[in-house]
Design a protein around this motif. Structure first.
Motif, PDB file in Angstrom:
ATOM      1  N   LEU A  54       0.533   1.364  -8.790  1.00  0.00           N
ATOM      2  CA  LEU A  54      -0.300   0.173  -8.905  1.00  0.00           C
ATOM      3  C   LEU A  54       0.424  -1.095  -8.471  1.00  0.00           C
ATOM      4  O   LEU A  54      -0.175  -2.176  -8.452  1.00  0.00           O
ATOM      5  CB  LEU A  54      -0.820   0.033 -10.338  1.00  0.00           C
ATOM      6  N   VAL A  55       1.687  -0.971  -8.093  1.00  0.00           N
ATOM      7  CA  VAL A  55       2.386  -2.104  -7.486  1.00  0.00           C
ATOM      8  C   VAL A  55       1.707  -2.502  -6.177  1.00  0.00           C
ATOM      9  O   VAL A  55       1.918  -3.594  -5.656  1.00  0.00           O
ATOM     10  CB  VAL A  55       3.881  -1.759  -7.279  1.00  0.00           C
ATOM     11  N   GLY A 107       0.880  -4.561  15.804  1.00  0.00           N
ATOM     12  CA  GLY A 107       0.725  -3.229  15.217  1.00  0.00           C
ATOM     13  C   GLY A 107       2.053  -2.604  14.844  1.00  0.00           C
ATOM     14  O   GLY A 107       2.184  -1.962  13.790  1.00  0.00           O
ATOM     15  N   VAL A 108       3.062  -2.767  15.711  1.00  0.00           N
ATOM     16  CA  VAL A 108       4.388  -2.220  15.423  1.00  0.00           C
ATOM     17  C   VAL A 108       4.993  -2.917  14.204  1.00  0.00           C
ATOM     18  O   VAL A 108       5.633  -2.285  13.349  1.00  0.00           O
ATOM     19  CB  VAL A 108       5.319  -2.365  16.648  1.00  0.00           C
ATOM     20  N   TYR A 109       4.778  -4.220  14.103  1.00  0.00           N
ATOM     21  CA  TYR A 109       5.271  -4.962  12.935  1.00  0.00           C
ATOM     22  C   TYR A 109       4.642  -4.420  11.654  1.00  0.00           C
ATOM     23  O   TYR A 109       5.325  -4.212  10.644  1.00  0.00           O
ATOM     24  CB  TYR A 109       4.958  -6.452  13.100  1.00  0.00           C
ATOM     25  N   ILE A 110       3.336  -4.169  11.663  1.00  0.00           N
ATOM     26  CA  ILE A 110       2.640  -3.646  10.487  1.00  0.00           C
ATOM     27  C   ILE A 110       3.153  -2.247  10.146  1.00  0.00           C
ATOM     28  O   ILE A 110       3.376  -1.922   8.971  1.00  0.00           O
ATOM     29  CB  ILE A 110       1.111  -3.599  10.724  1.00  0.00           C
ATOM     30  N   LEU A 111       3.372  -1.423  11.165  1.00  0.00           N
ATOM     31  CA  LEU A 111       3.908  -0.075  10.930  1.00  0.00           C
ATOM     32  C   LEU A 111       5.283  -0.153  10.257  1.00  0.00           C
ATOM     33  O   LEU A 111       5.566   0.585   9.305  1.00  0.00           O
ATOM     34  CB  LEU A 111       4.011   0.685  12.251  1.00  0.00           C
ATOM     35  N   GLY A 112       6.126  -1.053  10.746  1.00  0.00           N
ATOM     36  CA  GLY A 112       7.452  -1.215  10.160  1.00  0.00           C
ATOM     37  C   GLY A 112       7.385  -1.660   8.715  1.00  0.00           C
ATOM     38  O   GLY A 112       8.152  -1.175   7.864  1.00  0.00           O
ATOM     39  N   ALA A 113       6.465  -2.573   8.407  1.00  0.00           N
ATOM     40  CA  ALA A 113       6.302  -3.040   7.029  1.00  0.00           C
ATOM     41  C   ALA A 113       5.843  -1.893   6.124  1.00  0.00           C
ATOM     42  O   ALA A 113       6.287  -1.783   4.967  1.00  0.00           O
ATOM     43  CB  ALA A 113       5.300  -4.195   6.975  1.00  0.00           C
ATOM     44  N   PHE A 114       4.972  -1.028   6.651  1.00  0.00           N
ATOM     45  CA  PHE A 114       4.471   0.108   5.876  1.00  0.00           C
ATOM     46  C   PHE A 114       5.601   1.087   5.580  1.00  0.00           C
ATOM     47  O   PHE A 114       5.772   1.542   4.435  1.00  0.00           O
ATOM     48  CB  PHE A 114       3.343   0.799   6.648  1.00  0.00           C
ATOM     49  N   MET A 167      11.076   0.734  -0.430  1.00  0.00           N
ATOM     50  CA  MET A 167      11.121  -0.153  -1.586  1.00  0.00           C
ATOM     51  C   MET A 167      10.602   0.545  -2.840  1.00  0.00           C
ATOM     52  O   MET A 167      11.145   0.374  -3.930  1.00  0.00           O
ATOM     53  CB  MET A 167      10.281  -1.413  -1.326  1.00  0.00           C
ATOM     54  N   CYS A 168       9.565   1.358  -2.681  1.00  0.00           N
ATOM     55  CA  CYS A 168       9.013   2.104  -3.811  1.00  0.00           C
ATOM     56  C   CYS A 168      10.048   3.084  -4.366  1.00  0.00           C
ATOM     57  O   CYS A 168      10.277   3.161  -5.580  1.00  0.00           O
ATOM     58  CB  CYS A 168       7.756   2.852  -3.375  1.00  0.00           C
ATOM     59  N   MET A 169      10.690   3.841  -3.484  1.00  0.00           N
ATOM     60  CA  MET A 169      11.680   4.819  -3.922  1.00  0.00           C
ATOM     61  C   MET A 169      12.880   4.141  -4.587  1.00  0.00           C
ATOM     62  O   MET A 169      13.412   4.631  -5.589  1.00  0.00           O
ATOM     63  CB  MET A 169      12.140   5.666  -2.729  1.00  0.00           C
ATOM     64  N   ILE A 194       0.847  -1.196   0.000  1.00  0.00           N
ATOM     65  CA  ILE A 194       0.000   0.000   0.000  1.00  0.00           C
ATOM     66  C   ILE A 194       0.882   1.247   0.000  1.00  0.00           C
ATOM     67  O   ILE A 194       0.515   2.292  -0.548  1.00  0.00           O
ATOM     68  CB  ILE A 194      -0.942  -0.002   1.226  1.00  0.00           C
ATOM     69  N   ALA A 195       2.075   1.129   0.598  1.00  0.00           N
ATOM     70  CA  ALA A 195       3.013   2.252   0.594  1.00  0.00           C
ATOM     71  C   ALA A 195       3.372   2.669  -0.830  1.00  0.00           C
ATOM     72  O   ALA A 195       3.639   3.848  -1.096  1.00  0.00           O
ATOM     73  CB  ALA A 195       4.280   1.877   1.372  1.00  0.00           C
ATOM     74  N   TYR A 196       3.373   1.714  -1.761  1.00  0.00           N
ATOM     75  CA  TYR A 196       3.644   2.052  -3.164  1.00  0.00           C
ATOM     76  C   TYR A 196       2.559   2.988  -3.707  1.00  0.00           C
ATOM     77  O   TYR A 196       2.848   3.915  -4.460  1.00  0.00           O
ATOM     78  CB  TYR A 196       3.684   0.783  -4.010  1.00  0.00           C
TER      79      TYR A 196
END
Length: 424
Positions: free
Chosen positions: A372-373, A102-109, A115-117, A56-58
């Motif tokens: 759209l990735v 929640g912290v794990y999900i935040l880190g993944a985000f 990764m996008c950049m 979703i960060a992408y």
């Protein structure tokens, strides 16, 4: 040209390192999904939230990252990306001592922003350093192979550290791998600081001063084949990620498999992607992208149906200790491994078909592609929801639908019907 490539050898190697990091960090999510499912009692769909957050960060960063690259250049964007990557992985590391989903999900985000950049940096940079054309494409194919190595190692290394029985796994088992990733980001940051990186696409002061209003009548979305191709990319990334991620969930339900063997099989999938990219690079000069996409999407459809419908009791003995695979393996999971050969070349084919004949609108189109990735997070999440209802194995029908769309795109939707639009 050779002098130019020699001059920027270190830069090319840095781009390869970034390619490696993209896959290594992104592919944490698949194996970690099994861990958080066990530790926090998450459902199949909730176990995919790490992947969803990462991709979703992408959607949030795709177009902004393109603007940062345009205005500040490759070096600045790369340094920002690896810094954000260090932060994201560090947050994921903190999830273990805090025992926080929640912290794990935040880190993944946060890691997803990085990764996008990085993706927006490495693809055009390698193409530029290779001088465009076949040489530029060759460098990108080599980079993609390095990317596949990172994707191969991530689940294997995580599977090794988790070891034993998945019922005993928790986030602390992955702490060493997270520390390793932070060190790689730090190393990349230092090397980038010391490396001469060309800036051929940065906006000059004169361009900033004389910037003219853009023609809003047309854009990449004015081309039907690009719009349909962008949707194909959304499905493709979801399929590429969903195949191994859900396989991990499927195999974790089999007490005879275990994390180590599961990690080896998932790693083999990414290894097959590397092999597929090397083959694609070798024959790409003589095979049309449309024909290549038609073949691989059709074969992938057959293999995915094999994953969904071959009973898990049908097993075969496999002994590949160098890949971490040894024991009885469900035949359905061997179909999963060979899917890597098919997914390996889909991105390049879809990108080429979608951007063919759109000329000056290509840079804007690339930003849309990166946004759209996010399909890499959404599709596995949807598949997880379906898996909660009908089981992980049967949920592969979701990916079959996406592959059918990609096949139809290659067959019909990739034709440019908007040739009347001026593109120069």
């Amino acid at each position: 040209m050779e002098q130019k490539k020699h001059k920027y050898t270190i830069t090319i190697l840095v781009m390869f390192l970034l390619y490696f990091l993209i896959a290594f960090v992104t592919n944490f999510a698949g194996t970690m999904g099994v861990v958080v499912k066990n530790q926090f009692g998450a459902s199949n769909s909730l176990s995919q939230l790490g992947t969803l957050a990462n991709f979703i960060a992408y959607a949030c960063m795709g177009i902004p990252a393109g603007l940062i690259l345009k205005h500040r250049g490759y070096k600045f964007t790369s340094l920002c990306a690896v810094t954000i990557g260090m932060l994201g992985v560090s947050i994921q590391w903190l999830a273990a001592p805090l025992s926080s989903f929640g912290v794990y999900i935040l880190g993944a985000f946060v890691a997803g922003f990085s990764m996008c950049m990085l993706n927006i940096v490495v693809n055009p940079m390698l193409n530029t350093l290779g001088g465009g054309g076949k040489k530029g494409n060759q460098l990108n194919l080599l980079g993609s192979s390095i990317n596949s190595i990172g994707g191969t190692l991530a689940p294997v290394v995580l599977g090794y550290y988790i070891g034993g029985n998945v019922a005993d796994a928790d986030l602390s088992d992955a702490s060493s791998v997270m520390t390793m990733a932070v060190c790689m980001f730090l190393f990349a940051f230092i090397v980038i600081i010391l490396t001469d990186i060309p800036e051929p696409h940065i906006e000059s002061d004169a361009e900033k001063t004389l910037r003219l209003p853009t023609d809003s009548k047309y854009g990449p979305l004015s081309f039907r084949h690009f719009v349909l191709g962008a949707v194909a990319v959304f499905f493709y990334v979801g399929i590429e990620v969903g195949i191994p991620n859900t396989a991990n969930l499927f195999m974790s339900e089999d007490p005879d498999v275990g994390p180590a063997l599961a990690g080896g099989l998932i790693g083999a999938y990414w290894f097959m992607m590397m092999i597929g990219r090397l083959i694609g690079g070798a024959i790409g000069g003589s095979v049309r992208p449309k024909n290549m996409l038609l073949v691989v999407s059709f074969v992938a459809l057959i293999l995915v149906h094999g994953i969904a419908y071959i009973p898990e009791e049908v097993e075969v003995a496999v002994n590949l200790p160098h890949l971490g695979i040894s024991g009885l393996v469900p035949v359905a999971m061997l179909c999963m491994v060979f899917c890597g050969l098919c997914t390996s070349v889909m991105w390049g084919c879809i990108f080429n078909l979608s951007t063919e004949g759109i000329g000056k609108y290509t840079p804007m189109a690339t930003g849309i592609f990166m946004a759209l990735v996010c399909g890499g997070g959404i599709i596995p999440f949807v598949q997880g929801l379906v898996a909660d209802v009908i089981g992980a194995q049967a949920s592969y029908i979701v990916l079959a639908c996406g592959l059918f769309y990609i096949f139809c795109y290659a067959l019909w939707g990739s034709k440019n019907v908007n040739v009347d639009i001026k593109i120069d």
